[in-house]
Write a protein that holds these residues in place. Structure first.
Motif, PDB file in Angstrom:
ATOM      1  N   UNK A 168     -52.335  29.152 -56.935  1.00  0.00           N
ATOM      2  CA  UNK A 168     -52.346  28.160 -58.019  1.00  0.00           C
ATOM      3  C   UNK A 168     -52.765  28.635 -59.227  1.00  0.00           C
ATOM      4  N   UNK A 169     -53.882  29.229 -59.227  1.00  0.00           N
ATOM      5  CA  UNK A 169     -54.475  29.972 -60.634  1.00  0.00           C
ATOM      6  C   UNK A 169     -53.499  31.094 -60.924  1.00  0.00           C
ATOM      7  N   UNK A 170     -53.087  31.714 -60.133  1.00  0.00           N
ATOM      8  CA  UNK A 170     -52.103  32.805 -60.456  1.00  0.00           C
ATOM      9  C   UNK A 170     -50.745  32.249 -61.166  1.00  0.00           C
ATOM     10  N   UNK A 171     -50.247  31.123 -61.041  1.00  0.00           N
ATOM     11  CA  UNK A 171     -49.202  30.346 -61.319  1.00  0.00           C
ATOM     12  C   UNK A 171     -49.313  29.875 -62.975  1.00  0.00           C
ATOM     13  N   UNK A 172     -50.631  29.812 -62.928  1.00  0.00           N
ATOM     14  CA  UNK A 172     -50.822  29.132 -64.689  1.00  0.00           C
ATOM     15  C   UNK A 172     -51.267  30.495 -65.466  1.00  0.00           C
ATOM     16  N   UNK A 192     -39.972  38.744 -67.714  1.00  0.00           N
ATOM     17  CA  UNK A 192     -38.994  37.937 -67.647  1.00  0.00           C
ATOM     18  C   UNK A 192     -38.532  37.559 -66.189  1.00  0.00           C
ATOM     19  N   UNK A 193     -39.287  38.305 -65.170  1.00  0.00           N
ATOM     20  CA  UNK A 193     -39.415  37.708 -63.586  1.00  0.00           C
ATOM     21  C   UNK A 193     -40.443  37.631 -63.078  1.00  0.00           C
ATOM     22  N   UNK A 194     -40.557  36.654 -62.273  1.00  0.00           N
ATOM     23  CA  UNK A 194     -41.845  36.315 -61.619  1.00  0.00           C
ATOM     24  C   UNK A 194     -41.306  36.180 -59.968  1.00  0.00           C
ATOM     25  N   UNK A 199     -40.462  42.506 -64.099  1.00  0.00           N
ATOM     26  CA  UNK A 199     -41.048  41.609 -63.034  1.00  0.00           C
ATOM     27  C   UNK A 199     -42.643  41.832 -63.095  1.00  0.00           C
ATOM     28  N   UNK A 200     -42.921  40.480 -62.708  1.00  0.00           N
ATOM     29  CA  UNK A 200     -44.319  40.288 -62.258  1.00  0.00           C
ATOM     30  C   UNK A 200     -44.499  39.905 -60.747  1.00  0.00           C
ATOM     31  N   UNK A 203     -44.232  21.330 -56.436  1.00  0.00           N
ATOM     32  CA  UNK A 203     -44.669  21.084 -57.959  1.00  0.00           C
ATOM     33  C   UNK A 203     -45.461  22.256 -58.351  1.00  0.00           C
ATOM     34  N   UNK A 204     -46.102  22.790 -57.644  1.00  0.00           N
ATOM     35  CA  UNK A 204     -46.813  24.328 -58.064  1.00  0.00           C
ATOM     36  C   UNK A 204     -45.851  25.367 -58.472  1.00  0.00           C
ATOM     37  N   UNK A 205     -44.852  25.442 -57.454  1.00  0.00           N
ATOM     38  CA  UNK A 205     -43.626  26.676 -57.615  1.00  0.00           C
ATOM     39  C   UNK A 205     -43.132  26.195 -59.032  1.00  0.00           C
ATOM     40  N   UNK A 206     -42.741  25.212 -59.593  1.00  0.00           N
ATOM     41  CA  UNK A 206     -41.941  24.926 -60.464  1.00  0.00           C
ATOM     42  C   UNK A 206     -42.630  25.023 -61.721  1.00  0.00           C
TER      43      UNK A 206
END
Length: 118
Positions: free
Chosen positions: A58-62, A69-71, A26-27, A114-117
């Motif tokens: 949003x930066x973290x999502x990128x 394996x898990x966010x 996990x992260x 959209x950001x979550x996906x």
């Protein structure tokens, strides 16, 4: 491999984050500052990032998550509120309802999902 997206919902303190610690590699992207408490359940300091606003989220999502394996996004509701607040600030609104019936809610909900996906 097929990816699964899930949302855990429950009252504070019921063990959602502890349960997530037991997932495969996990992260955590965290908002509440409680990650360090999870170290006694196996969470590693290097396997998380603390975010404090929508731009940081949003930066973290990128980020590159290849070794995980898990966010885990903890707390999702904080991020949604930040998304709404960011939209209002950028457009000089007091509240998302100032845009017109349902429009502000729809715009922020769409951006959020959209950001979550990603």
């Amino acid at each position: 491999m097929k990816r699964i997206k899930m949302c855990l919902y429950g009252d504070p303190g019921t063990g959602k984050s502890v349960w997530a610690c037991g997932s495969d590699k996990p992260f955590f992207i965290t908002t509440d500052g409680n990650y360090e408490w999870l170290e006694e359940f196996g969470a590693k300091p290097e396997d998380h990032i603390q975010v404090n606003n929508w731009d940081e989220a949003k930066k973290a999502f990128r980020m590159n998550f290849d070794k995980y394996e898990t966010i885990v996004i903890d707390l999702l509701e904080d991020m949604f509120k930040w998304c709404e607040r960011d939209y209002c600030t950028k457009n000089r609104f007091e509240h998302v309802s100032d845009v017109g019936y349902g429009k502000g809610y729809d715009i922020t909900r769409n951006e959020f999902f959209l950001e979550m996906c990603r």
